[in-house]
Design a protein around this motif. Structure first.
Motif, PDB file in Angstrom:
ATOM      1  N   GLU A  78       7.929   0.349  -6.133  1.00 37.49           N
ATOM      2  CA  GLU A  78       6.740   0.708  -5.359  1.00 37.49           C
ATOM      3  C   GLU A  78       7.151   1.458  -4.098  1.00 37.49           C
ATOM      4  O   GLU A  78       8.270   1.317  -3.603  1.00 37.49           O
ATOM      5  CB  GLU A  78       5.953  -0.556  -4.976  1.00 37.49           C
ATOM      6  N   ASP A  96       3.385  -0.869  -1.188  1.00 36.68           N
ATOM      7  CA  ASP A  96       2.147  -0.653  -1.937  1.00 36.68           C
ATOM      8  C   ASP A  96       1.791  -1.880  -2.785  1.00 36.68           C
ATOM      9  O   ASP A  96       2.641  -2.733  -3.072  1.00 36.68           O
ATOM     10  CB  ASP A  96       2.287   0.567  -2.848  1.00 36.68           C
ATOM     11  N   ASN A  97       0.503  -1.906  -3.216  1.00 33.30           N
ATOM     12  CA  ASN A  97       0.008  -2.947  -4.117  1.00 33.30           C
ATOM     13  C   ASN A  97       0.174  -4.354  -3.565  1.00 33.30           C
ATOM     14  O   ASN A  97       0.465  -5.303  -4.298  1.00 33.30           O
ATOM     15  CB  ASN A  97       0.681  -2.843  -5.486  1.00 33.30           C
ATOM     16  N   SER A 118      -4.398  -6.279  -3.568  1.00 40.50           N
ATOM     17  CA  SER A 118      -3.966  -5.138  -4.371  1.00 40.50           C
ATOM     18  C   SER A 118      -3.900  -3.863  -3.544  1.00 40.50           C
ATOM     19  O   SER A 118      -3.559  -2.800  -4.061  1.00 40.50           O
ATOM     20  CB  SER A 118      -4.926  -4.935  -5.551  1.00 40.50           C
ATOM     21  N   SER A 120      -2.560  -1.184  -0.697  1.00 41.67           N
ATOM     22  CA  SER A 120      -1.260  -0.763  -0.191  1.00 41.67           C
ATOM     23  C   SER A 120      -1.125  -1.201   1.262  1.00 41.67           C
ATOM     24  O   SER A 120      -2.025  -0.987   2.079  1.00 41.67           O
ATOM     25  CB  SER A 120      -1.112   0.754  -0.292  1.00 41.67           C
TER      26      SER A 120
END
Length: 581
Positions: A78, A96-97, A118, A120
């Motif tokens: 990521e 991110d995520n 979820s 970023s």
């Protein structure tokens, strides 16, 4: 994404100790990062150690002020958007995520923590090792009070992407984002109050130097500034044709900013005026961070890293010794880009007297130390000199000179059916030599004691058509060593007693030295066995040859010295072959 201090408990100490001044006209140099990934954030733990994070799980580390970078392996691909260290060991990164990375061993290893979101994570700020905040997309602000084990979502009162967050105490914090989004808290994030920083343009980075004075990076040729703890903000024109994506201030007056297309500038009067600082790069720069010695690093797209060559005078690293003999050693180190000269200090271990030598070229990274004593222990250090400033001196590095050198290389010549000449390299401090030799098979090893009058010995009484091996060591009277190591084994074959005149026969090896193919030119009237052996006498290849020129494929053999022998029903003859590539 800048951090002036890492713990509120250290706040007053930082305000007291950070008195360094960033020059109004910085000088930057571009260095190789070893990656083409976009780099998003940088954090300098000291003037020599720093970490950079970027897209596709990129983490880089330097231990020499940014001259050389190494990749830190992690278990994510990521994009990593921001990084902060609390101290020399504990650090966090926003990913991110909804992913957070944490290290507790100075960045050597990183563990993955999940926030439950979820979105970023765009930025982070820890007020101590346990309490920290993360900002992200859709106005998200997360808080952890247990070092990232659990996270609580806070009500930010905005849905804009929040780009940056900064706390000036355990309870007072600021977060900024897209379209002028600006929220503040005075109770550790229990309540976030939406306000105005005086503009509706995108706000990229927020940075405070104390409880009242802060700055916000924005585009459109302006910088936002407050001197009352964020109650009011002024829009100050930069007057240099550009705005900023990230800022770093050492105090209320001295600061730096970076932005698009390699843009960088510095101020010495609290953002009232700015001076453009050429970086030599054209890509977008995304972040900047400085250490308390005014060393600064900026990072950007396509693996770009630039360092301030005025600010940093790094301690040389990578100290090593090569080609050590009985009286000399080659000292090496990594070049410091900002160095104009180096100072080397050395001495015999245990001595109170030392010798200092100046290397008058900052691009040189070797020095041949001579006139050393055999079998002695030495220690040395080095520091870089960068104009009017110098680095700290390196840690002590030690080495030992050779006490009794191995008499390598050795060779065998004048081989007959019953004799041969053994030759070796003379060792200046040898009192005598010991030669060890034997015939292939079950014969015992024979030891011969030889004086130093010459560097060869003619041996007789050998058996015809036999393979012999031998090696040698020097016997010395040097403190710390009574004998050398053994030389590399040499092998040779005595000639065969035959009914025909073998001495009239010869064979040719070409090319010699060989690379992949060696040709053996043979007589056409006999079938021969061609063998290739290493210097220890081990048969590596054996082929039957029945033509005048027999090629041998030696491409699978490593570079080195070998023996090639031809054998008929009545004799064996060997020759030396070298493989070079």
């Amino acid at each position: 994404m800048k951090f002036l201090f890492t713990s509120y408990s250290k706040f007053l100490a930082v305000l007291i100790t950070v008195f360094f001044t960033i020059p109004s006209e910085a000088q930057w140099v571009s260095v190789s990062s070893g990656t083409t990934q976009d780099l998003n954030s940088v954090y300098m733990i000291s003037n020599t150690k720093a970490f950079v994070v970027g897209n596709s799980g990129t983490i880089l580390v330097t231990n020499d002020g940014g001259s050389n970078w190494a990749t830190v392996p992690i278990a994510t691909i990521e994009d990593i958007n921001a990084i902060q260290f609390i101290d020399a060991n504990v650090g966090y990164a926003a990913v991110d995520n909804g992913i957070v990375l944490k290290t507790i061993d100075g960045g050597a290893t990183w563990s993955i923590q999940f926030t439950g979101s979820s979105n970023s994570m765009r930025d982070l700020f820890f007020v101590n090792a346990s309490v920290g905040y993360f900002t992200g997309e859709n106005g998200e602000i997360l808080k952890t009070t247990d070092g990232g084990l659990t996270f609580t979502s806070q009500v930010s009162n905005t849905t804009e992407r929040m780009e940056s967050i900064f706390f000036t105490s355990m309870t007072v914090g600021y977060a900024v984002g897209r379209n002028g989004a600006y929220v503040t808290t005075t109770d550790g994030g229990v309540n976030w109050i939406s306000g105005s920083a005086g503009t509706t343009t995108d706000l990229k980075d927020v940075f405070f130097v104390d409880a009242t004075t802060g700055f916000i990076a924005r585009q459109n040729n302006f910088v936002q500034k407050t001197i009352d703890g964020g109650t009011t903000w002024l829009s100050i024109p930069t007057n240099i044709g550009n705005g900023f994506d990230a800022l770093y201030f050492s105090d209320a007056n001295n600061g730096r900013g970076i932005g698009n297309s390699g843009f960088a500038a510095s101020t010495a009067n609290g953002a009232t005026s700015w001076v453009v600082d050429p970086t030599g790069v054209a890509v977008n720069l995304n972040d900047i961070h400085c250490a308390a010695t005014t060393a600064c690093i900026a990072v950007g797209d396509a693996g770009t890293i630039v360092t301030d060559v005025i600010a940093g005078c790094s301690t040389p690293t990578g100290l090593a010794e090569n080609n050590i003999t009985g009286n000399s050693a080659m000292l090496t180190w990594n070049v410091v880009p900002t160095a104009s000269t180096y100072t080397i200090t050395g001495r015999e271990s245990g001595s109170v007297q030392s010798v200092s030598i100046t290397i008058n070229d900052g691009n040189i990274n070797t020095f041949n130390a001579t006139s050393l004593g055999r079998g002695k222990n030495y220690e040395w250090q080095i520091m870089a000199n960068c104009g009017a400033t110098s680095s700290t001196i390196s840690p002590i590095k030690t080495f030992s000179t050779v006490a009794c050198a191995t008499p390598d290389p050795i060779s065998t010549t004048n081989v007959t059916m019953t004799s041969a000449r053994l030759t070796w390299t003379a060792e200046p401090d040898a009192m005598s030599y010991q030669i060890f030799g034997k015939r292939m098979g079950n014969d015992p090893v024979v030891k011969l004691n030889v004086g130093t009058a010459s560097n060869f010995l003619d041996v007789g009484g050998l058996s015809p058509n036999s393979t012999y091996f031998w090696t040698i060591r020097a016997i010395c009277n040097v403190p710390g060593a009574t004998s050398s190591g053994l030389a590399n084994i040499d092998t040779f074959n005595t000639l065969q007693i035959v009914n025909k005149n073998v001495m009239e026969f010869d064979f040719v090896l070409y090319p010699n030295p060989a690379t992949d193919i060696v040709n053996v030119q043979l007589p056409a009237d006999e079938v021969m066995t061609v063998s290739v052996m290493d210097i220890a006498g081990h048969v590596l290849m054996e082929e039957e040859a029945n033509s005048t020129v027999h090629p041998i494929n030696v491409s699978n053999l490593p570079v080195g010295i070998y023996n090639v022998s031809i054998k008929s029903s009545s004799f064996v003859i060997s020759k030396r072959m070298t493989i070079n590539r």
